[in-house]
Scaffold this motif. Structure first.
Motif, short mmCIF file in Angstrom:
data_model
loop_
_atom_site.label_atom_id
_atom_site.label_comp_id
_atom_site.label_asym_id
_atom_site.label_seq_id
_atom_site.Cartn_x
_atom_site.Cartn_y
_atom_site.Cartn_z
N TYR A 70 0.83 -1.21 0.00
CA TYR A 70 0.00 0.00 0.00
C TYR A 70 0.86 1.26 0.00
O TYR A 70 2.02 1.23 0.41
CB TYR A 70 -0.93 0.01 1.22
N VAL A 71 0.26 2.34 -0.49
CA VAL A 71 0.94 3.64 -0.47
C VAL A 71 0.01 4.69 0.12
O VAL A 71 -1.19 4.69 -0.17
CB VAL A 71 1.41 4.04 -1.89
N ILE A 76 -0.28 8.56 -0.13
CA ILE A 76 0.19 9.71 -0.90
C ILE A 76 -0.18 10.97 -0.14
O ILE A 76 -1.37 11.24 0.07
CB ILE A 76 -0.45 9.72 -2.30
N ASN A 119 5.31 9.98 -0.63
CA ASN A 119 4.67 8.67 -0.80
C ASN A 119 5.29 7.70 0.20
O ASN A 119 6.47 7.36 0.09
CB ASN A 119 4.89 8.15 -2.23
N TYR A 150 5.19 3.90 1.97
CA TYR A 150 4.77 2.56 1.54
C TYR A 150 4.63 1.64 2.74
O TYR A 150 5.46 1.66 3.66
CB TYR A 150 5.79 2.00 0.54
N GLU A 162 -3.18 -2.56 5.01
CA GLU A 162 -4.05 -1.48 5.51
C GLU A 162 -3.96 -1.35 7.03
O GLU A 162 -4.12 -0.26 7.57
CB GLU A 162 -5.49 -1.76 5.10
N ILE A 200 -1.26 0.92 8.04
CA ILE A 200 -1.60 2.32 7.78
C ILE A 200 -2.52 2.85 8.87
O ILE A 200 -2.34 3.96 9.37
CB ILE A 200 -2.26 2.48 6.39
N ARG A 201 -3.48 2.04 9.28
CA ARG A 201 -4.38 2.47 10.37
C ARG A 201 -3.60 2.70 11.65
O ARG A 201 -3.83 3.69 12.36
CB ARG A 201 -5.47 1.41 10.60
N LYS A 209 -1.66 5.90 11.35
CA LYS A 209 -2.55 7.06 11.46
C LYS A 209 -2.87 7.35 12.93
O LYS A 209 -2.96 8.51 13.34
CB LYS A 209 -3.83 6.82 10.66
N TYR A 224 -3.41 20.20 2.39
CA TYR A 224 -2.86 18.87 2.14
C TYR A 224 -3.97 17.94 1.68
O TYR A 224 -5.14 18.13 2.00
CB TYR A 224 -2.11 18.30 3.36
N GLN A 225 -3.58 16.95 0.91
CA GLN A 225 -4.50 15.94 0.41
C GLN A 225 -3.86 14.58 0.63
O GLN A 225 -2.67 14.41 0.37
CB GLN A 225 -4.81 16.14 -1.08
N VAL A 226 -4.62 13.64 1.14
CA VAL A 226 -4.13 12.30 1.42
C VAL A 226 -4.91 11.31 0.56
O VAL A 226 -6.14 11.39 0.48
CB VAL A 226 -4.31 11.93 2.91
N ARG A 227 -4.19 10.42 -0.11
CA ARG A 227 -4.85 9.35 -0.87
C ARG A 227 -4.20 8.03 -0.49
O ARG A 227 -2.96 7.93 -0.49
CB ARG A 227 -4.71 9.57 -2.39
N VAL A 228 -5.01 7.06 -0.16
CA VAL A 228 -4.51 5.74 0.23
C VAL A 228 -4.82 4.78 -0.91
O VAL A 228 -5.96 4.68 -1.37
CB VAL A 228 -5.17 5.26 1.53
N ALA A 229 -3.78 4.08 -1.38
CA ALA A 229 -3.93 3.25 -2.58
C ALA A 229 -3.20 1.92 -2.44
O ALA A 229 -2.21 1.82 -1.71
CB ALA A 229 -3.41 4.00 -3.81
N PHE A 260 -2.25 21.21 -6.87
CA PHE A 260 -3.06 20.06 -6.46
C PHE A 260 -3.99 19.62 -7.59
O PHE A 260 -4.58 20.45 -8.28
CB PHE A 260 -3.92 20.42 -5.24
N ALA A 288 -1.23 1.93 -8.80
CA ALA A 288 -2.00 1.63 -7.59
C ALA A 288 -3.44 2.09 -7.72
O ALA A 288 -3.75 3.04 -8.46
CB ALA A 288 -1.36 2.29 -6.38
N ARG A 289 -4.32 1.41 -6.97
CA ARG A 289 -5.75 1.74 -6.97
C ARG A 289 -6.05 2.56 -5.71
O ARG A 289 -5.88 2.07 -4.60
CB ARG A 289 -6.56 0.43 -6.95
N VAL A 290 -6.47 3.80 -5.90
CA VAL A 290 -6.79 4.67 -4.77
C VAL A 290 -8.13 4.25 -4.18
O VAL A 290 -9.13 4.16 -4.90
CB VAL A 290 -6.83 6.15 -5.19
N GLU A 291 -8.12 3.98 -2.89
CA GLU A 291 -9.31 3.45 -2.24
C GLU A 291 -10.03 4.45 -1.36
O GLU A 291 -11.23 4.35 -1.14
CB GLU A 291 -8.93 2.19 -1.46
N ARG A 292 -9.27 5.40 -0.78
CA ARG A 292 -9.91 6.47 -0.03
C ARG A 292 -9.03 7.71 -0.05
O ARG A 292 -7.83 7.62 -0.33
CB ARG A 292 -10.24 6.04 1.40
N ALA A 293 -9.67 8.85 0.21
CA ALA A 293 -8.97 10.13 0.13
C ALA A 293 -9.63 11.13 1.08
O ALA A 293 -10.84 11.08 1.31
CB ALA A 293 -9.02 10.65 -1.30
N TYR A 294 -8.78 12.01 1.65
CA TYR A 294 -9.29 13.09 2.49
C TYR A 294 -8.27 14.21 2.49
O TYR A 294 -7.12 14.02 2.06
CB TYR A 294 -9.60 12.61 3.91
N GLY A 295 -8.67 15.39 2.97
CA GLY A 295 -7.73 16.50 2.93
C GLY A 295 -8.18 17.69 3.73
O GLY A 295 -9.21 17.65 4.41
N PHE A 296 -7.35 18.73 3.65
CA PHE A 296 -7.59 19.98 4.36
C PHE A 296 -7.13 21.13 3.49
O PHE A 296 -6.04 21.08 2.92
CB PHE A 296 -6.78 19.97 5.67
#
Lengths: 114, 114
Positions: free
Chosen positions: A18-19, A21, A66, A68, A72, A75-76, A79, A99-104, B9, B104-112
């Protein structure tokens, strides 16, 4: 380009993994950011499931990190660490305009090294 | 940090979608890199399924480009375009000391955003 002993590339296992971003634009001034970033990088590298990180920031303050992770769950757990650490306590708003976070899930990988 | 009209962004839909992570270290000298990069960015943005891009390179020549795509089919089509374009024809070895690609497949995203 300068040759450095520490490669900026992460050395990763075969997918899947997983990554996380993290794209961000810094606010003006340090305000403890340098210390926090160093602490966070160290804490991350000590987490179970941590595989590596690649990080760049340009002169305008826009950056991509990024990181790695094996799965999951890692990652949890990471976090949760971040949430209880200074980074969250003082508010990321202090250090970042945005900021923007993407989990992939990384499904395949290939590369070239000269 | 300077305020620019063009945000670095990407503005992305809700997940799921895909990301192509391109980490690279530039070789010395331009050797047509600037023109190629500009052409590639334009071609990418015209591809079906293209969602956006975020890109940073530091002063040492290490960079990360995360391009976002609707699905795997869009990525395959884009890869075919790259393969037939100058970037591939002249050999990426000309422009890069090393590069690594992760899909990679992005599964979730969040930001500020402040």
């Amino acid at each position: 380009m300068p040759t450095t002993t520490a490669s900026p590339f992460a050395h990763l296992p075969e997918p899947p993994y997983y990554v996380v971003i993290f794209s961000s634009r810094r606010s003006e001034g340090d305000n403890g950011y340098g210390n926090m970033a160093e602490t966070m990088a160290r804490l991350a590298s000590e987490q179970p499931g941590y595989l590596g990180v690649e990080s760049v920031r340009d002169a305008d303050g826009f950056g991509i990190t990024n990181s790695y992770w094996a799965d999951e769950e890692s990652i949890r757990a990471w976090k949760a660490v971040v949430s209880h650490a200074a980074a969250q306590k003082f508010g990321r708003e202090r250090w970042y305009e945005e900021y923007q976070v993407r989990v992939a899930r990384v499904e395949r990988a290939y590369g070239f090294a000269g």
